[in-house]
Design a protein around this motif. Structure first.
Motif, PDB file in Angstrom:
ATOM      1  N   MET A   1      -7.928  28.191  54.417  1.00 19.13           N
ATOM      2  CA  MET A   1      -8.213  26.898  54.738  1.00 19.13           C
ATOM      3  C   MET A   1      -9.492  26.330  53.806  1.00 19.13           C
ATOM      4  SD  MET A   1      -8.087  26.346  58.695  1.00 19.13           S
ATOM      5  CE  MET A   1      -6.629  25.356  59.311  1.00 19.13           C
ATOM      6  N   GLU A   2      -9.578  25.231  53.450  1.00 21.68           N
ATOM      7  CA  GLU A   2     -10.603  24.647  52.876  1.00 21.68           C
ATOM      8  C   GLU A   2     -11.738  24.216  53.545  1.00 21.68           C
ATOM      9  OE1 GLU A   2     -10.624  21.937  49.197  1.00 21.68           O
ATOM     10  OE2 GLU A   2      -8.416  22.791  49.129  1.00 21.68           O
ATOM     11  N   ARG A   3     -12.876  24.428  52.914  1.00 15.99           N
ATOM     12  CA  ARG A   3     -14.153  24.080  53.985  1.00 15.99           C
ATOM     13  C   ARG A   3     -14.114  22.412  53.936  1.00 15.99           C
ATOM     14  NH1 ARG A   3     -20.039  24.216  51.624  1.00 15.99           N
ATOM     15  NH2 ARG A   3     -21.039  23.279  53.503  1.00 15.99           N
ATOM     16  N   THR A   4     -14.506  22.176  55.040  1.00 17.84           N
ATOM     17  CA  THR A   4     -14.730  20.675  55.484  1.00 17.84           C
ATOM     18  C   THR A   4     -16.109  20.216  55.292  1.00 17.84           C
ATOM     19  OG1 THR A   4     -14.845  20.819  57.692  1.00 17.84           O
ATOM     20  CG2 THR A   4     -12.537  20.849  57.092  1.00 17.84           C
ATOM     21  N   THR A   5     -16.290  18.989  55.326  1.00 18.03           N
ATOM     22  CA  THR A   5     -17.568  18.277  55.615  1.00 18.03           C
ATOM     23  C   THR A   5     -18.032  18.444  56.791  1.00 18.03           C
ATOM     24  OG1 THR A   5     -16.950  16.132  55.665  1.00 18.03           O
ATOM     25  CG2 THR A   5     -16.897  16.840  53.304  1.00 18.03           C
ATOM     26  N   TYR A   6     -17.383  18.592  57.727  1.00 17.31           N
ATOM     27  CA  TYR A   6     -17.690  18.779  59.322  1.00 17.31           C
ATOM     28  C   TYR A   6     -18.525  20.108  59.450  1.00 17.31           C
ATOM     29  CZ  TYR A   6     -17.529  18.748  64.303  1.00 17.31           C
ATOM     30  OH  TYR A   6     -17.823  18.621  65.629  1.00 17.31           O
ATOM     31  N   ASP A   7     -19.767  20.075  59.751  1.00 17.24           N
ATOM     32  CA  ASP A   7     -20.367  21.255  60.147  1.00 17.24           C
ATOM     33  C   ASP A   7     -21.190  21.283  61.387  1.00 17.24           C
ATOM     34  OD1 ASP A   7     -20.176  22.517  57.363  1.00 17.24           O
ATOM     35  OD2 ASP A   7     -21.837  21.406  56.672  1.00 17.24           O
ATOM     36  N   LEU A   8     -21.307  22.455  61.980  1.00 17.59           N
ATOM     37  CA  LEU A   8     -21.990  22.523  63.107  1.00 17.59           C
ATOM     38  C   LEU A   8     -23.182  23.131  62.978  1.00 17.59           C
ATOM     39  CD1 LEU A   8     -18.878  24.605  64.997  1.00 17.59           C
ATOM     40  CD2 LEU A   8     -19.397  22.004  65.240  1.00 17.59           C
ATOM     41  N   CYS A   9     -24.143  22.886  63.881  1.00 17.38           N
ATOM     42  CA  CYS A   9     -25.595  23.453  63.836  1.00 17.38           C
ATOM     43  C   CYS A   9     -25.709  24.568  65.030  1.00 17.38           C
ATOM     44  CB  CYS A   9     -26.198  22.394  64.247  1.00 17.38           C
ATOM     45  SG  CYS A   9     -28.244  22.749  63.873  1.00 17.38           S
ATOM     46  N   ALA A  10     -26.263  25.590  64.919  1.00 16.94           N
ATOM     47  CA  ALA A  10     -26.494  26.936  65.710  1.00 16.94           C
ATOM     48  C   ALA A  10     -27.693  26.538  66.287  1.00 16.94           C
ATOM     49  CB  ALA A  10     -26.547  28.157  64.915  1.00 16.94           C
ATOM     50  N   ALA A  11     -27.956  27.157  67.405  1.00 15.68           N
ATOM     51  CA  ALA A  11     -29.198  27.098  68.270  1.00 15.68           C
ATOM     52  C   ALA A  11     -30.329  27.311  67.732  1.00 15.68           C
ATOM     53  CB  ALA A  11     -29.006  27.854  69.597  1.00 15.68           C
ATOM     54  N   ASN A  12     -30.334  28.244  66.461  1.00 12.84           N
ATOM     55  CA  ASN A  12     -31.378  28.605  65.546  1.00 12.84           C
ATOM     56  C   ASN A  12     -31.689  27.389  64.419  1.00 12.84           C
ATOM     57  OD1 ASN A  12     -29.663  29.132  64.027  1.00 12.84           O
ATOM     58  ND2 ASN A  12     -30.052  31.395  63.719  1.00 12.84           N
ATOM     59  N   GLY A  13     -30.839  26.657  64.558  1.00 13.69           N
ATOM     60  CA  GLY A  13     -31.150  25.625  63.513  1.00 13.69           C
ATOM     61  C   GLY A  13     -30.223  25.942  62.077  1.00 13.69           C
ATOM     62  N   THR A  14     -29.499  26.968  61.728  1.00 13.41           N
ATOM     63  CA  THR A  14     -28.628  27.416  60.898  1.00 13.41           C
ATOM     64  C   THR A  14     -27.349  26.294  60.787  1.00 13.41           C
ATOM     65  OG1 THR A  14     -27.708  29.091  62.018  1.00 13.41           O
ATOM     66  CG2 THR A  14     -29.706  29.399  60.572  1.00 13.41           C
ATOM     67  N   THR A  15     -26.922  26.295  59.805  1.00 11.91           N
ATOM     68  CA  THR A  15     -25.796  25.581  59.759  1.00 11.91           C
ATOM     69  C   THR A  15     -24.586  26.421  59.629  1.00 11.91           C
ATOM     70  OG1 THR A  15     -26.755  23.865  58.344  1.00 11.91           O
ATOM     71  CG2 THR A  15     -24.443  23.752  58.247  1.00 11.91           C
ATOM     72  N   ILE A  16     -23.318  26.000  60.718  1.00 12.18           N
ATOM     73  CA  ILE A  16     -22.193  26.764  60.558  1.00 12.18           C
ATOM     74  C   ILE A  16     -21.150  25.885  59.812  1.00 12.18           C
ATOM     75  CG2 ILE A  16     -20.389  27.838  62.032  1.00 12.18           C
ATOM     76  CD1 ILE A  16     -22.612  27.972  64.113  1.00 12.18           C
TER      77      ILE A  16
END
Length: 181
Positions: A1-16
């Motif tokens: 699958m290709e990466r989407t522009t929709y990102d999640l944010c982890a509790a420590n502030g890093t991008t998923i």
């Protein structure tokens, strides 16, 4: 699958990073199917989010390692991720709140969680030989009875108290506080 522009944010502030969505039907052993549109994310373990739990009326029982279905009242075994200290974290670690939480972790520790005991005092209730001392139950006004039940339920939930099977008893007295609490 290709990466989407929709990102999640982890509790420590890093991008998923995410890679799209996948509709799945889960069987959690609760006698009903849970169909959901899951986000495919760059994480080592699958995560069921609070949006999924609240949508289907599911509750997590951490003490007994199970998941409870609020609709059918059934439960199924579950496993939890290991955490050294239960706590609340902020999304960004560069805030004054985060430094306060780091310095004073007890501020966000849930009530009833076992804390480190800093003394050697042991408490005992000494009883006299013979039959237990009891007093007759007294009726409470409906509003005071509701308050008492709510307080007892909160103490049981928090682990501050536990149900007793003792035959010793005494009457309950409830008085309003100065602030009408």
């Amino acid at each position: 699958m290709e990466r989407t522009t929709y990102d999640l944010c982890a509790a420590n502030g890093t991008t998923i990073h995410t890679y799209g969505w996948l509709p799945l039907s889960l069987n959690l052993g609760l006698r009903r199917e849970f169909t959901w549109r899951f986000v495919v994310a760059d994480v080592p373990h699958p995560i069921i989010g609070v949006d999924f739990l609240s949508h289907f009326g599911l509750l997590v029982d951490c003490r007994n390692n199970r998941i409870l279905d609020g609709v059918t009242t059934l439960s199924a075994p579950a496993s939890a991720a290991n955490a050294l200290i239960p706590s609340v974290k902020t999304i960004s670690s560069n805030t004054p709140i985060d430094s306060l939480l780091t310095e004073f972790p007890d501020l966000t520790r849930p009530a009833g969680v076992q804390r480190e005991i800093r003394h050697n005092t042991v408490h005992h209730i000494r009883t006299v030989p013979g039959p237990p001392v009891t007093s007759r139950p007294r009726r409470l006004a409906p509003d005071r009875l509701a308050i008492a039940k709510a307080e007892f339920d909160a103490m049981l939930r928090d682990g501050t108290a536990r149900r007793s099977e003792s035959s010793w008893s005494s009457a309950l007295h409830i008085l309003p506080k100065k602030d009408n609490g």
